[in-house]
Motif scaffolding. Sequence first.
Motif, PDB file in Angstrom:
ATOM      1  N   PHE A 257      -6.841 -41.681  25.092  1.00  9.19           N
ATOM      2  CA  PHE A 257      -7.270 -40.959  23.917  1.00  9.19           C
ATOM      3  C   PHE A 257      -6.066 -40.547  23.314  1.00  9.19           C
ATOM      4  N   THR A 258      -6.039 -40.882  21.742  1.00  6.99           N
ATOM      5  CA  THR A 258      -4.720 -40.732  21.056  1.00  6.99           C
ATOM      6  C   THR A 258      -4.401 -39.260  20.803  1.00  6.99           C
ATOM      7  N   TRP A 259      -5.520 -38.301  20.913  1.00  5.95           N
ATOM      8  CA  TRP A 259      -5.190 -36.865  20.680  1.00  5.95           C
ATOM      9  C   TRP A 259      -4.549 -36.177  21.972  1.00  5.95           C
ATOM     10  N   PHE A 260      -5.041 -36.757  23.145  1.00  8.94           N
ATOM     11  CA  PHE A 260      -4.200 -36.335  24.425  1.00  8.94           C
ATOM     12  C   PHE A 260      -2.903 -36.992  24.497  1.00  8.94           C
ATOM     13  N   GLU A 261      -2.934 -38.201  23.949  1.00 16.46           N
ATOM     14  CA  GLU A 261      -1.007 -38.709  23.623  1.00 16.46           C
ATOM     15  C   GLU A 261      -0.376 -37.697  23.101  1.00 16.46           C
ATOM     16  N   THR A 262      -0.993 -37.240  21.929  1.00 13.25           N
ATOM     17  CA  THR A 262      -0.228 -36.129  21.112  1.00 13.25           C
ATOM     18  C   THR A 262       0.055 -35.050  21.841  1.00 13.25           C
ATOM     19  N   LEU A 263      -0.882 -34.391  22.445  1.00 13.38           N
ATOM     20  CA  LEU A 263      -0.759 -33.242  23.287  1.00 13.38           C
ATOM     21  C   LEU A 263       0.428 -33.440  24.322  1.00 13.38           C
ATOM     22  N   PHE A 264       0.202 -34.490  25.119  1.00 16.11           N
ATOM     23  CA  PHE A 264       1.170 -34.784  26.377  1.00 16.11           C
ATOM     24  C   PHE A 264       2.488 -34.695  25.628  1.00 16.11           C
ATOM     25  N   THR A 265       2.914 -35.451  24.742  1.00 19.35           N
ATOM     26  CA  THR A 265       4.086 -35.521  24.045  1.00 19.35           C
ATOM     27  C   THR A 265       4.621 -34.198  23.516  1.00 19.35           C
ATOM     28  N   PHE A 266       3.832 -33.349  22.937  1.00 19.71           N
ATOM     29  CA  PHE A 266       4.236 -32.141  22.707  1.00 19.71           C
ATOM     30  C   PHE A 266       4.483 -31.086  23.884  1.00 19.71           C
ATOM     31  N   ILE A 267       3.752 -31.209  24.868  1.00 18.94           N
ATOM     32  CA  ILE A 267       4.004 -30.406  26.181  1.00 18.94           C
ATOM     33  C   ILE A 267       5.274 -30.774  26.885  1.00 18.94           C
ATOM     34  N   ILE A 268       5.577 -32.047  26.839  1.00 19.02           N
ATOM     35  CA  ILE A 268       6.827 -32.672  27.422  1.00 19.02           C
ATOM     36  C   ILE A 268       7.900 -32.174  26.520  1.00 19.02           C
ATOM     37  N   THR A 269       7.817 -32.163  25.135  1.00 18.18           N
ATOM     38  CA  THR A 269       9.036 -32.002  24.259  1.00 18.18           C
ATOM     39  C   THR A 269       9.271 -30.226  24.407  1.00 18.18           C
ATOM     40  N   PHE A 270       8.099 -29.771  24.450  1.00 20.69           N
ATOM     41  CA  PHE A 270       8.346 -28.192  24.804  1.00 20.69           C
ATOM     42  C   PHE A 270       8.926 -27.673  25.861  1.00 20.69           C
ATOM     43  N   ALA A 271       8.498 -28.506  26.953  1.00 25.95           N
ATOM     44  CA  ALA A 271       9.056 -27.957  28.234  1.00 25.95           C
ATOM     45  C   ALA A 271      10.530 -28.457  28.404  1.00 25.95           C
ATOM     46  N   GLY A 272      10.906 -29.791  27.784  1.00 27.74           N
ATOM     47  CA  GLY A 272      12.164 -30.146  27.884  1.00 27.74           C
ATOM     48  C   GLY A 272      13.076 -29.173  26.966  1.00 27.74           C
ATOM     49  N   MET A 273      12.634 -28.778  25.734  1.00 27.49           N
ATOM     50  CA  MET A 273      13.417 -27.825  25.256  1.00 27.49           C
ATOM     51  C   MET A 273      13.747 -26.542  26.134  1.00 27.49           C
ATOM     52  N   THR A 274      12.562 -25.907  26.619  1.00 27.47           N
ATOM     53  CA  THR A 274      12.597 -24.851  27.642  1.00 27.47           C
ATOM     54  C   THR A 274      13.725 -24.995  28.525  1.00 27.47           C
ATOM     55  N   ILE A 275      13.633 -26.010  29.413  1.00 28.84           N
ATOM     56  CA  ILE A 275      14.472 -26.321  30.494  1.00 28.84           C
ATOM     57  C   ILE A 275      15.799 -26.526  30.197  1.00 28.84           C
ATOM     58  N   MET A 276      16.116 -27.155  29.079  1.00 30.94           N
ATOM     59  CA  MET A 276      17.571 -27.369  28.612  1.00 30.94           C
ATOM     60  C   MET A 276      18.118 -25.961  28.140  1.00 30.94           C
ATOM     61  N   SER A 277      17.132 -25.184  27.745  1.00 25.97           N
ATOM     62  CA  SER A 277      17.459 -23.643  27.009  1.00 25.97           C
ATOM     63  C   SER A 277      18.008 -22.995  28.445  1.00 25.97           C
ATOM     64  N   LEU A 278      17.070 -22.863  29.223  1.00 25.08           N
ATOM     65  CA  LEU A 278      17.518 -22.164  30.519  1.00 25.08           C
ATOM     66  C   LEU A 278      18.863 -22.625  31.216  1.00 25.08           C
ATOM     67  N   ILE A 279      19.161 -23.973  31.273  1.00 32.48           N
ATOM     68  CA  ILE A 279      20.373 -24.599  31.548  1.00 32.48           C
ATOM     69  C   ILE A 279      21.576 -24.024  30.988  1.00 32.48           C
ATOM     70  N   PHE A 280      21.549 -24.086  29.620  1.00 27.14           N
ATOM     71  CA  PHE A 280      22.410 -23.589  28.767  1.00 27.14           C
ATOM     72  C   PHE A 280      22.606 -22.102  28.793  1.00 27.14           C
ATOM     73  N   GLU A 281      21.424 -21.610  28.939  1.00 29.48           N
ATOM     74  CA  GLU A 281      21.853 -19.947  29.063  1.00 29.48           C
ATOM     75  C   GLU A 281      22.682 -19.662  30.322  1.00 29.48           C
ATOM     76  N   ALA A 282      22.287 -20.408  31.438  1.00 25.47           N
ATOM     77  CA  ALA A 282      22.837 -20.072  32.719  1.00 25.47           C
ATOM     78  C   ALA A 282      24.323 -20.341  32.560  1.00 25.47           C
ATOM     79  N   SER A 283      24.874 -21.085  31.742  1.00 23.70           N
ATOM     80  CA  SER A 283      25.952 -21.479  31.521  1.00 23.70           C
ATOM     81  C   SER A 283      27.000 -20.547  30.778  1.00 23.70           C
ATOM     82  N   GLU A 284      26.309 -19.798  30.225  1.00 26.67           N
ATOM     83  CA  GLU A 284      26.951 -18.455  29.592  1.00 26.67           C
ATOM     84  C   GLU A 284      27.911 -19.077  28.380  1.00 26.67           C
ATOM     85  N   LEU A 285      27.528 -19.948  27.481  1.00 27.17           N
ATOM     86  CA  LEU A 285      28.471 -20.646  26.719  1.00 27.17           C
ATOM     87  C   LEU A 285      28.395 -20.001  25.472  1.00 27.17           C
TER      88      LEU A 285
END
Length: 682
Positions: A257-285
């Motif tokens: 389903f096209t709508w779920f492809e869109t939703l899946f992409t958004f979930i992965i994009t948002f999750a990737g942003m969050t994980i990378m933010s936590l990694i950079f936050e832990a680095s205290e840069l």
Amino acid sequence: MNSALSYFKPSAALLRENLKRFWGVPAIGMVCWFFAGIFPLLADGIVNNNWFFETIAEMHNPFFIFFSIAFPFVASGVTMRYLFSTASSSAMHTLPFTRGKLFCTSFVSSAVMSLAPAAVTFLVLSLVGGGILMLVPFALTVLLMLFYTAMFHIAAMLTGNAVLYTGVSGILAAALSGAVLLVGLYGQALLYGFTLNGVYETYAVRFTPLLYIALTSPDYEPVWLAVYILSVPVMYAIGAALYSRRRIERAGDSFTFTWFETLFTFIITFAGMTIMSLIFEASELGEFPLNLGSIVGAALCFLIARMVSRKSLRVFNRRTLVQGGSYLCVIALMLCTLVFDLTGYERRVPDARDVKSVSIVGSLSYHLFDTLEIEFTEPENIRHVTALHKMMVNDSRSRTNTGIREGDILMNFSLNYALAGGELARSWSDYITMESANESLKALFESREAKAQADILNPDLGTPAGITLDAPYGMMSSSYYGGSVTLSSDDYGEFLSALNKDIQSETWEEFISPHPDVVNVNIAYNVYDQPPSMQPPLYGQSSSGSFYSINKSIEIPPHYSNTITWLKQNGLHARLTEWQKRILSAELYDRSTANNYPWEYETLYISDVALIQSALGCGRNHLTYTDYSMHWELTVFVEVDDKNYGWHDQREYNGVMVPVTIVNISLPPDAPILKELIASAK
């Protein structure tokens, strides 16, 4: 009508065929259930192993819990795998079965293959000693397996291959709990005063029935069990509706389903942003790398999600750019809603007239009221709490311009409101400005409700089991000179009455004034059977046998006249304060001149003992917290008796090595005694 009814009528012939083709699933299941549930009893020759049966009855057997989700996942995957191949899908749909009958048969087949081994195992366990205790865990296991069978059938409808079926199954299983966690992460990072107030523990666990049943048993809430039961037919209906709209030619695609492809992409994009933010936050840069990490994480995971959904590396085109930009806009809007508080979350302070009760929880409550939580129900006190709340909100907005001020209080605390229409909670780890909060804190500290909860004679605290008096300033060397006293039980009544009289009459001004502590008192209470429901939570709570032990530590200041009079009348005051007469010298240095490197301090040596004794009460009071890097440090050396404990230092006085202990006093730069100490050193 017949087509609709087919979603609830499995095909007996196809059901037998599925069980014949996929017999390996229940066979492997039987082996697993056997070794997890039956073999331990046979191996030990145990028939009535109460502990083993109780563990199963309370759903605490980790293998049983794991099987409750693992086998529905496998069984659903194998029965619906024909949807992952164009040839198999076309062949199945040419059979004289409607899609409704195919879906229903697959669901029943998966449920039977998952449940059969569990049913056999629980039957055997009930016969060999478990009895009716096995009925509840078996019923819960059936519920879990049906719940996840329905969920994994939805995953099969949404995906076109086994790999994505696995990934989407995991996403669906953790979707609601993960959403609550993400709300908590971003709320705490971007909203001042945000708190889930136990929402994650309360709802995230409940949103995952596997966790709820495994972690909360046997205290199940009928409402949530009913929610899980009703969720099964709802998810079954969703899966059936998706099947009716699924196109055969999408077999083999990542998503059907096209709508779920869109939703899946958004979930992965948002999750990737969050994980990378936590990694950079832990680095205290710093802020810039943190923001850069969020952008990089979002862009990278968006491209990966696109490649997965398209099953191709060729995704660098205009459509990808437009879609990626739209995702970033949605994410930016979500973040702006939090950053600029467009919902008014930070500024919302309840009207005192709408508040039934409010609790202060955390270090503020502990430092002021000697309990981790204190509840106020009187209207006047509620008004002062809401005033404190308003002050925290207003002061946070001005602090960025004014900075931290001398005398501010660093506190971690929460306000939990019980409102007429629900609940509201806020939590802070920030500085409280004394000038702004003084009126509210004074009224709360001196209120009847607060004093009642500070009553050390309250029978709800338990039975006094031990009272120890010791020197202040955390001196662990008090035993060197007999400075520690354990009261006789005959003295408990008089001493506690005198101490409680001082606690009840203490004013806010006396409490916050700088003063030397005369004595430290530690009171141990034994609460038999179990802690009373009215008992406030305290530090130092531990259990032993049939009672709970609670320790209360109280510092005795000079204005506790009743307590000090009792100590003097019983010959203890001189003994407990005798250490002050053993002061030998002190060293003074200015922290602000050496960038916090002790070896760079310019040390001033003080030998005027009377002046040092006067300085003991000039440090900042115990409630306030400031930038101590700007303070002066007074290190006081006190002579102790050398009894070979090895806990002391030694210093040379008049050519003789004397065992000493150290008392550190932090003096603010505006302390009047500081000028006298510096002059004395010169």
